[in-house]
Design a protein around this motif. Sequence first.
Motif, PDB file in Angstrom:
ATOM      1  N   LEU A  32       0.852  -1.192   0.000  1.00  0.00           N
ATOM      2  CA  LEU A  32       0.000   0.000   0.000  1.00  0.00           C
ATOM      3  C   LEU A  32       0.881   1.232   0.000  1.00  0.00           C
ATOM      4  CD1 LEU A  32      -2.566  -1.152   2.696  1.00  0.00           C
ATOM      5  CD2 LEU A  32      -2.954  -1.044   0.220  1.00  0.00           C
ATOM      6  N   LYS A  33       0.424   2.258  -0.713  1.00  0.00           N
ATOM      7  CA  LYS A  33       1.132   3.538  -0.769  1.00  0.00           C
ATOM      8  C   LYS A  33       0.124   4.652  -0.539  1.00  0.00           C
ATOM      9  CE  LYS A  33       4.709   2.038  -3.924  1.00  0.00           C
ATOM     10  NZ  LYS A  33       5.863   2.640  -4.532  1.00  0.00           N
ATOM     11  N   TRP A  34       0.605   5.766  -0.014  1.00  0.00           N
ATOM     12  CA  TRP A  34      -0.267   6.918   0.158  1.00  0.00           C
ATOM     13  C   TRP A  34       0.527   8.204   0.068  1.00  0.00           C
ATOM     14  CZ3 TRP A  34       0.057   2.958   3.814  1.00  0.00           C
ATOM     15  CH2 TRP A  34       0.850   3.209   4.931  1.00  0.00           C
ATOM     16  N   ASN A  65      -0.984   3.575  15.171  1.00  0.00           N
ATOM     17  CA  ASN A  65       0.242   4.286  15.563  1.00  0.00           C
ATOM     18  C   ASN A  65       1.329   4.262  14.489  1.00  0.00           C
ATOM     19  OD1 ASN A  65      -1.143   4.655  17.997  1.00  0.00           O
ATOM     20  ND2 ASN A  65      -0.217   2.851  18.916  1.00  0.00           N
ATOM     21  N   LEU A  66       0.901   4.291  13.229  1.00  0.00           N
ATOM     22  CA  LEU A  66       1.875   4.440  12.146  1.00  0.00           C
ATOM     23  C   LEU A  66       2.444   5.854  12.200  1.00  0.00           C
ATOM     24  CD1 LEU A  66      -0.159   2.750   9.308  1.00  0.00           C
ATOM     25  CD2 LEU A  66       2.212   2.174   9.816  1.00  0.00           C
ATOM     26  N   PRO A  67       3.754   6.013  12.127  1.00  0.00           N
ATOM     27  CA  PRO A  67       4.325   7.364  12.107  1.00  0.00           C
ATOM     28  C   PRO A  67       3.792   8.136  10.882  1.00  0.00           C
ATOM     29  CG  PRO A  67       6.042   5.715  12.456  1.00  0.00           C
ATOM     30  CD  PRO A  67       4.790   4.976  12.096  1.00  0.00           C
ATOM     31  N   PRO A  68       3.488   9.429  11.051  1.00  0.00           N
ATOM     32  CA  PRO A  68       2.884  10.195   9.957  1.00  0.00           C
ATOM     33  C   PRO A  68       3.779  10.357   8.734  1.00  0.00           C
ATOM     34  CG  PRO A  68       3.422  11.632  11.787  1.00  0.00           C
ATOM     35  CD  PRO A  68       3.660  10.228  12.256  1.00  0.00           C
ATOM     36  N   GLU A  69       5.094  10.168   8.921  1.00  0.00           N
ATOM     37  CA  GLU A  69       6.001  10.283   7.763  1.00  0.00           C
ATOM     38  C   GLU A  69       6.036   9.008   6.924  1.00  0.00           C
ATOM     39  OE1 GLU A  69       8.375   9.192  11.437  1.00  0.00           O
ATOM     40  OE2 GLU A  69       6.851  10.672  10.977  1.00  0.00           O
ATOM     41  N   THR A  70       5.374   7.955   7.393  1.00  0.00           N
ATOM     42  CA  THR A  70       5.296   6.705   6.630  1.00  0.00           C
ATOM     43  C   THR A  70       4.503   6.955   5.354  1.00  0.00           C
ATOM     44  OG1 THR A  70       5.264   5.480   8.716  1.00  0.00           O
ATOM     45  CG2 THR A  70       4.585   4.280   6.740  1.00  0.00           C
ATOM     46  N   LEU A  71       5.017   6.483   4.229  1.00  0.00           N
ATOM     47  CA  LEU A  71       4.353   6.684   2.943  1.00  0.00           C
ATOM     48  C   LEU A  71       3.934   5.396   2.262  1.00  0.00           C
ATOM     49  CD1 LEU A  71       6.596   9.527   1.480  1.00  0.00           C
ATOM     50  CD2 LEU A  71       4.347   9.727   2.586  1.00  0.00           C
ATOM     51  N   GLU A  72       4.324   4.244   2.860  1.00  0.00           N
ATOM     52  CA  GLU A  72       3.943   2.976   2.246  1.00  0.00           C
ATOM     53  C   GLU A  72       4.203   1.816   3.194  1.00  0.00           C
ATOM     54  OE1 GLU A  72       6.544   1.376  -0.939  1.00  0.00           O
ATOM     55  OE2 GLU A  72       7.768   3.153  -0.538  1.00  0.00           O
ATOM     56  N   HIS A 113     -12.563  -2.543   1.817  1.00  0.00           N
ATOM     57  CA  HIS A 113     -12.241  -1.122   1.885  1.00  0.00           C
ATOM     58  C   HIS A 113     -10.929  -0.946   2.643  1.00  0.00           C
ATOM     59  CE1 HIS A 113     -16.338  -0.235   0.576  1.00  0.00           C
ATOM     60  NE2 HIS A 113     -16.718  -1.172   1.430  1.00  0.00           N
ATOM     61  N   PHE A 114      -9.947  -0.383   1.977  1.00  0.00           N
ATOM     62  CA  PHE A 114      -8.674  -0.034   2.593  1.00  0.00           C
ATOM     63  C   PHE A 114      -8.770   1.439   2.955  1.00  0.00           C
ATOM     64  CE2 PHE A 114      -7.815  -3.720   0.048  1.00  0.00           C
ATOM     65  CZ  PHE A 114      -6.874  -4.438   0.766  1.00  0.00           C
ATOM     66  N   ILE A 115      -8.742   1.742   4.255  1.00  0.00           N
ATOM     67  CA  ILE A 115      -8.981   3.105   4.733  1.00  0.00           C
ATOM     68  C   ILE A 115      -7.777   3.576   5.535  1.00  0.00           C
ATOM     69  CG2 ILE A 115     -10.558   4.612   6.003  1.00  0.00           C
ATOM     70  CD1 ILE A 115     -12.599   2.204   5.879  1.00  0.00           C
ATOM     71  N   LEU A 116      -7.298   4.762   5.206  1.00  0.00           N
ATOM     72  CA  LEU A 116      -6.194   5.379   5.935  1.00  0.00           C
ATOM     73  C   LEU A 116      -6.717   6.635   6.617  1.00  0.00           C
ATOM     74  CD1 LEU A 116      -3.067   5.260   6.444  1.00  0.00           C
ATOM     75  CD2 LEU A 116      -2.891   6.922   4.568  1.00  0.00           C
ATOM     76  N   TYR A 117      -6.453   6.736   7.902  1.00  0.00           N
ATOM     77  CA  TYR A 117      -6.860   7.903   8.694  1.00  0.00           C
ATOM     78  C   TYR A 117      -5.601   8.646   9.154  1.00  0.00           C
ATOM     79  CZ  TYR A 117     -11.153   5.106   9.379  1.00  0.00           C
ATOM     80  OH  TYR A 117     -12.287   4.341   9.210  1.00  0.00           O
TER      81      TYR A 117
END
Length: 155
Positions: A32-34, A65-72, A113-117
């Motif tokens: 997954l990427k965002w 608790n994924l760090p906000p700088e994570t992009l994938e 549904h893959f949802i990122l918050y």
Amino acid sequence: MKIWSPTIPAEGTIPKKYVMRTIGGKNLSPPLKWEGVPAEARSLVLVCVDTHPVARNWIHWVVINLPPETLELPEGASGKDLPAGARELVNSYGFSGWGGPQPPQGTGPHPYHFILYALDVERVELPERPSFAEIERYLKDHILAKASFTAYYER
């Protein structure tokens, strides 16, 4: 904010390698990427949920608790390749991590549904095995941005 998978087309079919082993898959978590996470985000939460009426909001994956700088997250990240601080909760199957699709035969295509918050809090405290309603109820006052895509699987 936008989320996608390089191997699962939005509105497309989930490849077999990501489904449960009991139905011939490898139960690998998909890559997954965002992008577009707000600068003020303090953490991210990733959820995969099947909202088909038969599945009744079956949770396939929750990563908090994924760090906000994570992009994938790379393919197969569940259980072994998550960013420092991130934690997987127990899915509806009853184990921690990614639990791929395994819809009952003859129930038609199920939507995953893959949802990122993106959240304004650094740490999320959810039950170890949360329902989708519990996730949404806890997160609702902390969401800075939300992105999703849907893919399908049918047996």
